[in-house]
Structures are given as structure tokens and as C-alpha cells.
Write a protein that holds these residues in place. Sequence first.
Motif, PDB file in Angstrom:
ATOM      1  N   ARG A 133      13.178  14.432  -0.784  1.00 60.21           N
ATOM      2  CA  ARG A 133      14.135  14.674   0.292  1.00 60.21           C
ATOM      3  C   ARG A 133      13.497  15.605   1.311  1.00 60.21           C
ATOM      4  NH1 ARG A 133      16.209  19.809  -0.380  1.00 60.21           N
ATOM      5  NH2 ARG A 133      15.877  20.733  -2.442  1.00 60.21           N
ATOM      6  N   ARG A 134      14.071  15.609   2.493  1.00 57.39           N
ATOM      7  CA  ARG A 134      13.596  16.517   3.528  1.00 57.39           C
ATOM      8  C   ARG A 134      14.413  17.799   3.495  1.00 57.39           C
ATOM      9  NH1 ARG A 134       9.721  14.658   6.593  1.00 57.39           N
ATOM     10  NH2 ARG A 134       9.455  12.408   6.932  1.00 57.39           N
ATOM     11  N   ALA A 135      13.723  18.913   3.557  1.00 59.96           N
ATOM     12  CA  ALA A 135      14.358  20.223   3.624  1.00 59.96           C
ATOM     13  C   ALA A 135      13.730  20.968   4.798  1.00 59.96           C
ATOM     14  CB  ALA A 135      14.165  20.998   2.318  1.00 59.96           C
ATOM     15  N   GLY A 136      14.386  20.884   5.937  1.00 57.15           N
ATOM     16  CA  GLY A 136      13.801  21.451   7.145  1.00 57.15           C
ATOM     17  C   GLY A 136      12.593  20.636   7.555  1.00 57.15           C
ATOM     18  N   ASP A 137      11.470  21.300   7.705  1.00 59.10           N
ATOM     19  CA  ASP A 137      10.255  20.581   8.099  1.00 59.10           C
ATOM     20  C   ASP A 137       9.390  20.221   6.893  1.00 59.10           C
ATOM     21  OD1 ASP A 137       9.619  23.168   7.455  1.00 59.10           O
ATOM     22  OD2 ASP A 137       8.265  23.499   9.147  1.00 59.10           O
ATOM     23  N   ARG A 138       9.918  20.395   5.690  1.00 60.64           N
ATOM     24  CA  ARG A 138       9.170  20.110   4.471  1.00 60.64           C
ATOM     25  C   ARG A 138       9.743  18.904   3.731  1.00 60.64           C
ATOM     26  NH1 ARG A 138       5.866  24.295   2.370  1.00 60.64           N
ATOM     27  NH2 ARG A 138       5.832  26.135   3.732  1.00 60.64           N
ATOM     28  N   VAL A 139       8.908  18.296   2.902  1.00 57.72           N
ATOM     29  CA  VAL A 139       9.345  17.249   1.985  1.00 57.72           C
ATOM     30  C   VAL A 139       9.281  17.824   0.574  1.00 57.72           C
ATOM     31  CG1 VAL A 139       8.854  14.961   1.045  1.00 57.72           C
ATOM     32  CG2 VAL A 139       8.570  15.392   3.492  1.00 57.72           C
ATOM     33  N   VAL A 140      10.391  17.747  -0.146  1.00 59.23           N
ATOM     34  CA  VAL A 140      10.507  18.373  -1.460  1.00 59.23           C
ATOM     35  C   VAL A 140      10.759  17.295  -2.509  1.00 59.23           C
ATOM     36  CG1 VAL A 140      11.758  20.080  -2.843  1.00 59.23           C
ATOM     37  CG2 VAL A 140      11.444  20.439  -0.382  1.00 59.23           C
ATOM     38  N   ALA A 141      10.137  17.423  -3.655  1.00 62.15           N
ATOM     39  CA  ALA A 141      10.353  16.488  -4.752  1.00 62.15           C
ATOM     40  C   ALA A 141      11.737  16.696  -5.354  1.00 62.15           C
ATOM     41  CB  ALA A 141       9.287  16.667  -5.821  1.00 62.15           C
ATOM     42  N   CYS A 142      12.436  15.617  -5.635  1.00 63.89           N
ATOM     43  CA  CYS A 142      13.735  15.675  -6.300  1.00 63.89           C
ATOM     44  C   CYS A 142      13.532  15.679  -7.819  1.00 63.89           C
ATOM     45  CB  CYS A 142      14.593  14.483  -5.884  1.00 63.89           C
ATOM     46  SG  CYS A 142      15.088  14.510  -4.152  1.00 63.89           S
ATOM     47  N   PRO A 143      14.552  16.088  -8.579  1.00 63.34           N
ATOM     48  CA  PRO A 143      14.382  16.179 -10.039  1.00 63.34           C
ATOM     49  C   PRO A 143      13.875  14.903 -10.691  1.00 63.34           C
ATOM     50  CG  PRO A 143      16.383  17.307  -9.379  1.00 63.34           C
ATOM     51  CD  PRO A 143      15.850  16.651  -8.143  1.00 63.34           C
ATOM     52  N   ALA A 144      14.321  13.739 -10.242  1.00 62.99           N
ATOM     53  CA  ALA A 144      13.895  12.485 -10.878  1.00 62.99           C
ATOM     54  C   ALA A 144      12.408  12.223 -10.701  1.00 62.99           C
ATOM     55  CB  ALA A 144      14.707  11.314 -10.327  1.00 62.99           C
ATOM     56  N   ALA A 145      11.781  12.860  -9.726  1.00 65.96           N
ATOM     57  CA  ALA A 145      10.350  12.642  -9.489  1.00 65.96           C
ATOM     58  C   ALA A 145       9.510  13.128 -10.662  1.00 65.96           C
ATOM     59  CB  ALA A 145       9.916  13.351  -8.205  1.00 65.96           C
ATOM     60  N   TYR A 146      10.026  14.078 -11.413  1.00 66.03           N
ATOM     61  CA  TYR A 146       9.256  14.653 -12.514  1.00 66.03           C
ATOM     62  C   TYR A 146       9.265  13.750 -13.749  1.00 66.03           C
ATOM     63  CZ  TYR A 146       9.247  18.808  -9.606  1.00 66.03           C
ATOM     64  OH  TYR A 146       9.066  19.682  -8.565  1.00 66.03           O
ATOM     65  N   ARG A 147       9.918  12.588 -13.659  1.00 63.00           N
ATOM     66  CA  ARG A 147       9.863  11.613 -14.746  1.00 63.00           C
ATOM     67  C   ARG A 147       8.512  10.909 -14.801  1.00 63.00           C
ATOM     68  NH1 ARG A 147      14.863   9.374 -16.279  1.00 63.00           N
ATOM     69  NH2 ARG A 147      13.922   7.299 -16.381  1.00 63.00           N
ATOM     70  N   TYR A 148       7.736  10.993 -13.723  1.00 61.28           N
ATOM     71  CA  TYR A 148       6.498  10.233 -13.614  1.00 61.28           C
ATOM     72  C   TYR A 148       5.287  11.148 -13.730  1.00 61.28           C
ATOM     73  CZ  TYR A 148       9.719   6.844 -11.615  1.00 61.28           C
ATOM     74  OH  TYR A 148      10.775   6.003 -11.423  1.00 61.28           O
ATOM     75  N   ARG A 149       4.225  10.612 -14.337  1.00 60.27           N
ATOM     76  CA  ARG A 149       2.948  11.320 -14.340  1.00 60.27           C
ATOM     77  C   ARG A 149       1.843  10.282 -14.204  1.00 60.27           C
ATOM     78  NH1 ARG A 149       0.291  11.221 -19.340  1.00 60.27           N
ATOM     79  NH2 ARG A 149       1.519  10.341 -21.053  1.00 60.27           N
ATOM     80  N   LEU A 150       0.696  10.721 -13.756  1.00 58.27           N
ATOM     81  CA  LEU A 150      -0.437   9.833 -13.532  1.00 58.27           C
ATOM     82  C   LEU A 150      -1.490  10.047 -14.598  1.00 58.27           C
ATOM     83  CD1 LEU A 150      -0.829  10.241  -9.683  1.00 58.27           C
ATOM     84  CD2 LEU A 150       0.162   8.301 -10.884  1.00 58.27           C
TER      85      LEU A 150
ATOM     86  N   THR B 150       0.822  -1.209   0.000  1.00 60.41           N
ATOM     87  CA  THR B 150       0.000   0.000   0.000  1.00 60.41           C
ATOM     88  C   THR B 150       0.853   1.255   0.000  1.00 60.41           C
ATOM     89  OG1 THR B 150      -1.755  -1.173   1.202  1.00 60.41           O
ATOM     90  CG2 THR B 150      -1.808   1.231   1.273  1.00 60.41           C
ATOM     91  N   ALA B 151       1.950   1.238   0.769  1.00 57.92           N
ATOM     92  CA  ALA B 151       2.804   2.418   0.861  1.00 57.92           C
ATOM     93  C   ALA B 151       3.414   2.759  -0.494  1.00 57.92           C
ATOM     94  CB  ALA B 151       3.904   2.195   1.897  1.00 57.92           C
ATOM     95  N   ARG B 152       3.748   1.754  -1.295  1.00 57.92           N
ATOM     96  CA  ARG B 152       4.359   2.010  -2.600  1.00 57.92           C
ATOM     97  C   ARG B 152       3.345   2.587  -3.587  1.00 57.92           C
ATOM     98  NH1 ARG B 152       9.293   0.663  -3.212  1.00 57.92           N
ATOM     99  NH2 ARG B 152      10.335  -0.582  -1.630  1.00 57.92           N
ATOM    100  N   VAL B 153       2.117   2.119  -3.514  1.00 56.44           N
ATOM    101  CA  VAL B 153       1.067   2.702  -4.352  1.00 56.44           C
ATOM    102  C   VAL B 153       0.803   4.149  -3.926  1.00 56.44           C
ATOM    103  CG1 VAL B 153      -1.355   2.528  -5.044  1.00 56.44           C
ATOM    104  CG2 VAL B 153       0.027   0.457  -4.796  1.00 56.44           C
ATOM    105  N   ALA B 154       0.732   4.374  -2.620  1.00 57.00           N
ATOM    106  CA  ALA B 154       0.505   5.728  -2.107  1.00 57.00           C
ATOM    107  C   ALA B 154       1.642   6.658  -2.498  1.00 57.00           C
ATOM    108  CB  ALA B 154       0.345   5.693  -0.589  1.00 57.00           C
ATOM    109  N   ALA B 155       2.886   6.139  -2.504  1.00 58.52           N
ATOM    110  CA  ALA B 155       4.028   6.962  -2.893  1.00 58.52           C
ATOM    111  C   ALA B 155       3.874   7.470  -4.318  1.00 58.52           C
ATOM    112  CB  ALA B 155       5.319   6.159  -2.748  1.00 58.52           C
ATOM    113  N   LEU B 156       3.419   6.596  -5.206  1.00 56.49           N
ATOM    114  CA  LEU B 156       3.208   7.007  -6.589  1.00 56.49           C
ATOM    115  C   LEU B 156       2.109   8.056  -6.686  1.00 56.49           C
ATOM    116  CD1 LEU B 156       3.779   6.623  -9.605  1.00 56.49           C
ATOM    117  CD2 LEU B 156       2.145   4.748  -9.593  1.00 56.49           C
ATOM    118  N   LEU B 157       1.023   7.870  -5.951  1.00 57.94           N
ATOM    119  CA  LEU B 157      -0.083   8.819  -5.988  1.00 57.94           C
ATOM    120  C   LEU B 157       0.291  10.156  -5.353  1.00 57.94           C
ATOM    121  CD1 LEU B 157      -2.994   6.374  -5.036  1.00 57.94           C
ATOM    122  CD2 LEU B 157      -2.455   7.285  -7.302  1.00 57.94           C
TER     123      LEU B 157
END
Length: 426
Positions: free
Chosen positions: A392-409, A326-333
Motif C-alpha cells: 500500500r502507499r503511505a505518503g510518498d512511500r510504498v509499504v508491505a502489507c501483512p500478507a506480503a510476509y507469507r512469501y519468501r524467495l 514481466t511485471a508480475r515476476v518483478a513484483a515477486l522479486l
Amino acid sequence: MSTLANQLAVAEREEIARAIRLLLARPLLTVAAEPAGFELVRRRHEPLAQWFDYTCGWSLVVEPRRGYARLTKVRANPDASRPARRVRSARAPFDRRRYVLLCVTAAELLSMPMTTIGMLADRVVQATAADRALAAFDPVNKPERMAFVDVLKLLESYDVLRAVDGTTETYVESAEAKVLYRVDTTLLMRLPAAPVGASRLAVPPDEVPARFEGLLMGLVRERRYGGAVFDGAADEAHSETATTDAQRNLRLRHSVLRRLFDDPVLYRADLADDELAYVTSLTGRQILRRSVEQAGFLLEERAEGFLLVDLDGLATDVRFPDDTSTARVAALLLLEPLCAAPAGMLPEQLTEAGADLLLRFPRWAKAYQSEDGAARLSEDAVRVLRDAGLARRAGDRVVACPAAYRYRLTETTSSDPEDRSERNRA
């Protein structure tokens, strides 16, 4: 060179490349688990050992008679992205208790070529009771027996333990279960990969929490790169004068290529200044490209970093996207809202996104349909994304890394109006 000689040379290169990728995914390869892969590694042992030593500084040991090949991976910056996992219960990662029992059990097995589950449990009880830093093992409690069984199943998956009579799982229900094991103590001693043994870190137990990070780094410090090691920590002043240019270049080559071949993605922003200078130098680029070609990967190089593509999927130990949990499906979403927030998302926003997923798919993620389910779901999904190099974590935030933009839903519609799912298209 004749046509036949050319064909043989090409076949050899392809076999070596295939074996490299197999070992990257399975650094402990046994004939019982993968006979064809082990035979390939056995046959090409010498060039494989040379490639891993030169490229990554990793040693490869092949024991044909005992039926295993062990690639000793060492990482300069160990992290928690590759935990030991339970063979049972959806491959959940080991917790602290299971790691403690794993270490104690392994130590006790070193002197036991044959044992029973009861005898081994008794030895673990005695060992933990004698060490004031450890909580005593109590096989009367079922959670303790479950943790012990997870440890034994892991060792069975490594072929260190082999049940010759009985099954390990029966111990969960009864401490009186009868299981007989054969122990491969030689293979057991091959499991640790740290170049510095933990026993050399002579530190009082009460000081370990405060010094944990330094002690962990001391375990993976390698003398070949120069500097002196005292009690598991380097003498930095001595290191500056003792390290030669050859040792420094060797460290740079190994540190960069280890991460390139072992991590999902290598970002330039994560490289130190000297590492970045190395990969942009003429020599560094030539070595990097040649090593990638020899291993049979395709190199994707962009302004943000490097990514290796294995068209056969041999080198992939953890896949993404993946619907095995479930966590892996949620990660994609979660990638969609995460990529739409350049500044990143706060924990509250991630929890809200998790709640939205649970609301949109009420028949999904039954284990998270509780009061704190949305927060747990988002935390588990973020952990998956971080391990895959997509966030990645940046302070108290979670930020998308460049490779994340390879995916779309894209949304797909089924014949059942209540059964709709979103699937990944890369």
C-alpha cells in the motif's frame, strides 16, 4: 434420513459451493466459454441467487435460452484494481481512450442486431463528433483503429459480439476490412453493474473532473440501505434520519462480505469502526463463517485480517505469484527488499531495486532495458502488489502489507551458469 438422501444433500452443497466460486471469478459466465460451468449454474440457479442476495446483496440472472449467467457485482468503494483488459497485447489494461470508445460503441450497438465493422465505425465517428466533450474518432489513424479493435475484441469475449464473417483483427491494418457481426443486445444491457445509471447524473461536462470521486460514489449508492439520492449523491442529513437499524445491519453485512469474497485479503485496519464491530460481534462472526463454509473456502483469520483460500483455485481471477508477465515476476522479486524495509521504500529506492533486478538478469525484461526502464518496472511491479493486497502507499512511500510476509524467495541453480532464476516458495 437415508444414506442416499445424505449423499444427495452433500452433492448439492458441493455443487452450490463450486458454482459460487466459479461466479466469483467469472461474473459473466457463458455456455460458449464454459459449458460445464454454465450448466452447473443453470441447474443450481435458485439457491445460488438466494446465497448471493443474502450474503453480498448481488443479483444473479440466468438466461438458459440465451446461454449466459450474469452476477451483478456492486462495490461500495470502486477502484482501478480490476480494469478492462485488451485481449491482444499481453492483456494490457484499457486506457482512457479505449474506455470512451467502449461506452460509445456499446451505446451504438443497442439498436443494431446485425452490423458490419465499417458501419459501426461510421456510427462511432458520428457520435463522437456530435459530443463536444469527446475527441472525435478517426479511423484513418492506425492507433485509433487499434483502440477500436481492442474494444470489439473485449465485447467478443463477453459474447456480446459474434463475428459471423471475417475477423476483427484485420481492421487494424485496413479501415476497409469486411467483418459481419451478430449483436446480443439483451446481454449488452446486462453488462453495467452500477445501481444508478450514469445518465441520471445531470452534470455539465466541465464540472466532471472536479466532482469525479463524488459522482463515482453516486453511481454505486444503493437505496436499500436508506438515505435519499439526488443527482447521484446522497443527502447526508436525510440519510441519518431515514436509515433504520435493519438497513444499517444489512449494509454492514453486505459491505464486509463483498470485500471478503471479492478482494484478495481483508485487513481489519481497512474496516470502518462499525464494520469492525460487526465482524467481531457474535452474529457477524457466525454469518461470516457460515457463508465461507457454504462457498467452499477455507478461512484464514489472523490478528491483521481475513483471507480466503480456495484449494481448487476456481475463484481466482488473477493469480499471484504468476509468471505470465514481466511485471508480475518483478513484483515477486521486489517483495524481498520491500518486506525488509518496515518503514517502506521511497520511489528512488524502488527504482534502484528495479535497476538491480535488470542488472542481475540482463537477458530478462527486454521491454524495460531502457533509460527509464528501472522506474517503469518498479512502478508496474508495485501496481501488481497493490492490486493483490500485498502493498500500500503511505505518503510518498510504498509499504508491505501483512500478507506480503507469507512469501519468501529461494534461489535455484540451473545447469546453465548464466541462467539462474529465483522462484517463490509460500
